[in-house]
Design a protein around this motif. Sequence first.
Motif, short mmCIF file in Angstrom:
data_model
loop_
_atom_site.label_atom_id
_atom_site.label_comp_id
_atom_site.label_asym_id
_atom_site.label_seq_id
_atom_site.Cartn_x
_atom_site.Cartn_y
_atom_site.Cartn_z
N UNK A 18 0.75 -1.19 -0.25
CA UNK A 18 -0.15 0.24 -0.23
C UNK A 18 1.11 1.23 0.01
N UNK A 19 2.29 1.47 0.75
CA UNK A 19 2.77 2.31 1.35
C UNK A 19 3.54 2.52 -0.06
N UNK A 20 3.69 1.69 -0.90
CA UNK A 20 4.69 1.77 -2.38
C UNK A 20 3.85 2.44 -4.02
N UNK A 21 3.28 1.28 -3.25
CA UNK A 21 1.72 1.58 -4.36
C UNK A 21 1.47 3.68 -4.35
N UNK A 22 1.55 3.61 -3.14
CA UNK A 22 1.10 5.08 -3.54
C UNK A 22 2.09 6.00 -3.08
N UNK A 23 3.33 5.99 -3.25
CA UNK A 23 4.06 7.33 -3.48
C UNK A 23 4.38 6.60 -5.00
N UNK A 24 4.58 5.71 -5.48
CA UNK A 24 4.81 6.06 -6.88
C UNK A 24 3.31 5.31 -8.03
#
Length: 682
Positions: A144-150
């Motif tokens: 989730x964190x990765x997808x939100x960031x990139x």
Amino acid sequence: MTHRPHRPDFRSLDHVTGRLGGIAYGGDYNPEQWPEHVWAEDARLMREAGVNLVTVGVFSWSRIEPRPGTYEWGWLDRVLDLLHAHGIAVDLATPTAAPPPWFSRAHPQSLPETSAGNRLAPGSRQVFCPSSPDYARAADRLVRALAERYADHPAVVLWHVHNEWGNHNALCYCDTSAAAFRGWLRERHGTLEGLNSAWGTDFWSQRYGDWEEILPPRDTPAFGNPSQALDYRRFSSDALLARHRAETALLRELAPGTPVTTNLMGTLEKKVDGFAFAPECDLVSVDHYLTAADPDAHIGLALNADLARGMAGGRPWMLMEHSTSAVNWQPVNLAKQPGQMRRNSLTHLARGADAVMFFQWRQARAGAEKWHSAMLPHGGTSTRTWGEVTSLGDDLRVLAEVRGSTVAAEVALVFDWQAWWALELEARPSVHLRYLDVVRDWYQALWSTGVTCDVVPPGADLSRYRAVLVPSLYLTADEDAEALHTFVRSGGHLAVGCFSGVADVNDHVRLGGHPGAFRDLLGLVVDEYLPLREDEQVALSDGSTARLWAERVEPHGAQTRLRFAEGPDGGPAPGGAAVTRHAYGDGAAWYVATRPGPAVLRDVLAAVCRDAGAGPALAVPPGVEAVRRVKGSRSYLFLVNHGDRDATVVDVHGTGLLDGVRYDGPCTVAAGDVVVVRERGA
Ligand code: GLA
């Protein structure tokens, strides 16, 4: 109503290769293993080599989330920005294949357990139980964190979920897995009575009276229950599939503008059902590594490529990993010969890949994979490998127009993970009858006829094929057996390998005479299966020999095409049928009741194809591979010479894309070389 962002249908690889403007070329890039000053050199050399796509982040969990819930994005931001500035696109991986030490320490119960009850230790990769809720929570939070960031980073053209699901940890036998297995069994069998019947638990007093009594197939004093072992295989593949779906769903929700894939392993991985995973990916990508000691390794490569295409439903697919030279995990890790990497790469391309990617970009200097080859070796740009990498980049640039074309096959070879699992369970007639060996035999025999095939699951739509090959499909579902009957009835030509159609989906023997699922279709009854001793050979009536397996076949309508020899050389069924053909409906069904030598199997499969009217892409000399890709009215002929002598192929018409030569008749393919022709009129 919740707002659902529009998500395009990403099943065309054009969504990626269109943005790259050609065939995808690159590899796994692990910048976290290198000081930052090296990155600029990486980006520069990637450009020099023609690299346009790299996979980033695969094993970087401990760098991204060094402490639970604390993220360090700075370094990854800089990597992605640098790549983007150099025009290199990114296939961004969810780094969930390698949980960091803090995770394993905080959740020791997430460590996988072997069938003997040993907990595996951290300090490697995929050290987690696929059913661990702690792992699921931590992985989802990270994704989730990765997808939100990139989600909107301009470099990111593709998401790469995990890495080779189940390569190291598919089968976990811990208590958490046991509980999840019970849940899965309730879904599959509904009631305890259903489970008892499916598992045949009246054998050896195994009848279950309570779900809690059921365990994974841990080590037992004598043979365990085979139906339980088979269900455990299914459950284990499904448990990973659930993780794949969870990550994919998050990426699709949070980054709807980017397609999602995962690198499957095809024939290299028994434990994960690739045909179940493929539809859960927007794009199918597959890894492949040669068995270096095998002189016919290029045929195993072709099989894996045709399976990749089968998993992709015929559409172009991505070769996500292969090696520039040696790997580090075989007993002796032979380097590739000069030119071999190019042949390997272009063979994948010939068979429908629109991406040629490697593990990995820069050869590691530390860690367990430092002796694995890479695009940029320890020796840098003065090495042979680097020279071949840059020239492959040039070739792929020239071949850009091939992108999006597809391979048209008239023959299908049925491949099935469930049959693989079932055939190789304990307590069979012979441990030497190995599924992949038989599949390889059949594929190799067909390969040597030059006929191209799709490798498809048993449930595939067979109506577009002229011939279907079914090597040793020991386990067969009723509906799949019925589909093969329908195929032959309506004019198809079928060849079935020994010990097929014997068991149902629960691994119960089909009664009424072997092979229960195909008896009528093949027009015969097998009175007895007669495995041979490991070193035993039996003679066939044409003077050739067969190995491993024989059967006492009673034809009931089938014609005998080849027999076991009369007398003692003929083995346990002297004079009996070894190869049969049965006219059935408008088609015909052949049976091969042994493991014949390559020449006999080639002749049989050639006869099946001839009957069916399925021919090779082009008649070629031995050792030369000819495959055709087609796009609308265009066609591209790939000629790959695997031999050490120049070979001349007649009847080639068109323009050589790599050599610029106009062919109108004979075409000489130099030893070890590849010619790609845009055919005339195309
Ligand atoms: C697999 C993995 C890679 C690497 C290679 C080495 O394919 O996905 O990370 O370990 O093997 O051959």
